[in-house]
Design an enzyme around this catalytic site. Structure first.
Site: not given
Length: 220
Positions: A64-65
Site C-alpha cells: 500500500i503506497s
C-alpha cells in the site's frame, strides 16, 4: 466492518498536516486523504502503521503506497469532479478510494488475481463503486477509453504507447519511470492528437509494472 473512531480521525488529521508540511497544496487532495480511513486497509494488529507516512506490505509482493506518494500523484492529476480516470494497479484499493473522493468516474485494473479479488471484496464491503477489472493494465483499458486522466501506481521502464493513446486531448498520464531501484515521476499531457508534453518531477521507488508493456515494454 471496522470502525472509524475519534482517535483514528485525529491520527488522520495529523497525517494531513504532515503532508501539507511536505508540500502538498491541493486542498481537494488533502480533504480526500482526510476522508479515507487508511486503517481499513490494514490488519488490526498494524493500526499504528496505518497513519505513518510509509508504504506497507499487503502480500503478493505488493505494498500500500506511502500517503505522500498517493497525495503527490493525485495532485499531479489536477482532478476535476467530472474527470474520467483510469488507475493502473488497484493494489489494496487505497489510491482508488482516494480518487473516488474527488470523482466518481474511476476505472481501475489490477494484474494480480488475488489482489483484484481482495479489492473487490473491500469495495463491496464499504459500498464503493469504482469500475474494477482484472488484466494487463500496462495496455490500459481500451474498451472504455478515452480518459481525462490516467495514473500508474507501479514503476515502468518507459511510458507505454497504449496508455498515452487512451488519453483525451488535454488529458494527462502520471507515471513513475526508471529502473528497478528508482523511478522519476512523469506527467505526460496530450496537448493535440499527435502532440505530447513531458514534465519530470522527483524520484520515487515503486513495485514494478507487470504486463506486456511493463519491463519488456515498447516505449513511448
Amino acid at each position: 466492518m471496522q470502525t472509524d473512531s475519534y482517535r483514528h480521525r485525529g491520527m488522520r488529521r495529523a497525517l494531513v498536516t504532515q503532508l501539507r508540511e511536505k508540500g502538498i497544496r491541493d486542498e481537494r487532495v488533502l480533504a480526500a486523504i482526510d476522508a479515507v480511513p487508511r486503517h481499513f486497509f490494514f490488519e488490526k494488529a498494524f493500526l499504528e502503521q496505518a497513519y505513518q507516512d510509509k508504504a506497507f506490505p499487503i502480500g503478493e509482493g505488493q505494498t500500500i503506497s506511502q500517503p505522500y506518494t498517493v497525495a503527490f500523484q493525485t495532485e499531479l492529476l489536477q482532478l476535476k469532479p467530472t474527470d474520467k480516470v483510469l488507475e493502473i494497479g488497484t493494489g489494496s484499493g487505497y489510491q482508488c478510494t482516494v480518487l473516488l473522493q474527488i470523482t466518481p468516474h474511476v476505472y481501475t485494473i489490477e494484474y494480480n488475481r488475488a489482489l483484484y479479488e481482495k479489492a473487490l471484496l473491500f469495495f463491496k464491503k464499504y459500498n464503493l463503486k469504482p469500475y474494477t477489472f482484472h488484466g494487463d493494465g500496462s495496455q490500459g483499458l481500451p474498451q472504455h477509453a478515452p480518459y481525462n486522466k490516467i495514473i500508474v501506481t507501479a514503476g515502468a521502464p518507459g511510458v507505454p504507447k497504449a496508455l498515452v493513446q487512451q488519453l483525451t486531448v488535454g488529458g494527462c498520464l502520471v507515471i513513475p519511470v526508471g529502473n528497478e531501484s528508482s523511478q522519476k515521476m512523469l506527467r505526460i499531457t496530450r496537448v493535440e492528437e499527435n502532440e505530447f508534453t513531458k514534465e519530470e518531477f522527483t524520484s520515487f521507488k515503486f513495485v514494478p509494472l507487470l504486463g506486456k508493456s511493463g519491463w519488456e515494454s515498447e516505449r513511448f
